[in-house]
Motif scaffolding. Sequence first.
Motif, mmCIF file in Angstrom:
data_model
loop_
_atom_site.group_PDB
_atom_site.id
_atom_site.type_symbol
_atom_site.label_atom_id
_atom_site.label_comp_id
_atom_site.label_asym_id
_atom_site.label_seq_id
_atom_site.Cartn_x
_atom_site.Cartn_y
_atom_site.Cartn_z
ATOM 1 N N UNK A 42 0.826 -1.186 0.124
ATOM 2 C CA UNK A 42 -0.054 0.060 0.132
ATOM 3 C C UNK A 42 0.978 1.218 -0.109
ATOM 4 N N UNK A 43 0.270 2.368 -0.400
ATOM 5 C CA UNK A 43 1.260 3.711 -0.553
ATOM 6 C C UNK A 43 0.800 4.467 0.888
ATOM 7 N N UNK A 44 -0.121 4.683 1.297
ATOM 8 C CA UNK A 44 -0.384 5.298 2.318
ATOM 9 C C UNK A 44 -1.524 4.971 3.618
ATOM 10 N N UNK A 45 -1.842 5.561 4.517
ATOM 11 C CA UNK A 45 -2.576 4.807 5.462
ATOM 12 C C UNK A 45 -4.167 5.020 4.993
ATOM 13 N N UNK A 46 -4.445 6.088 4.306
ATOM 14 C CA UNK A 46 -6.037 6.335 3.719
ATOM 15 C C UNK A 46 -6.146 5.190 2.884
ATOM 16 N N UNK A 47 -5.309 4.579 2.072
ATOM 17 C CA UNK A 47 -5.490 3.703 0.911
ATOM 18 C C UNK A 47 -5.523 2.342 1.651
#
Length: 145
Positions: free
Chosen positions: A57-62
Motif C-alpha cells: 500500500x502507498x499510504x494509510x488512507x489507502x
Amino acid sequence: TFFQDSKDKGYNFITGSGDVEEKKGFWIQPAIIDNPPNDSKIIQEEQFGLILPVQPYSDEEEVIKRANSTNSGLGACVWSKDEKAAERIALRLEAGSVFINSFEKPTPQAIFGGHKESGIGGEWGTQGLLSYCNPHVIHLYKSKL
C-alpha cells in the motif's frame, strides 16, 4: 476453498500450497498469497484458516479504505513499529476487535463480536454478559387520587 481458488487464479504463493500432506491426520501448510487483486475471494471473503493475503500500500488512507471495503469485520490486525500510527489505523477499522502487533487472541475480559456480515452483538466481557440478560423495568407514576 481459498487455497484452490488462489491456485486456479494463478496467484503467487510465497509459501505453502494448500495441499494436504500424506500423513496421519490432516495437515495443511500455512500459505501466504502475494498481492492478490482487491476483488479476489481471498481479499473479499472472511477466511478462517492457514492462508493469508498480503498486499502493498502507498499510504494509510489507502490501506484503511481497502480494509473497510469488505462485507466482513470480525477482527483485524495492524502490525507496525510505530505504535501511534498503528493505533490511529486501528481506531478507523470497521472490525469488532483490532489487535496491534499481535494475531487475534480474544480475552474473556473484553467483548468479542463482529461488524457487518460478521455479526452483531457479542459475548464475553461485561457487555457480552449483559446480552444474555433480560432487563425488567417497572414504571410507576404517582396517582392523583
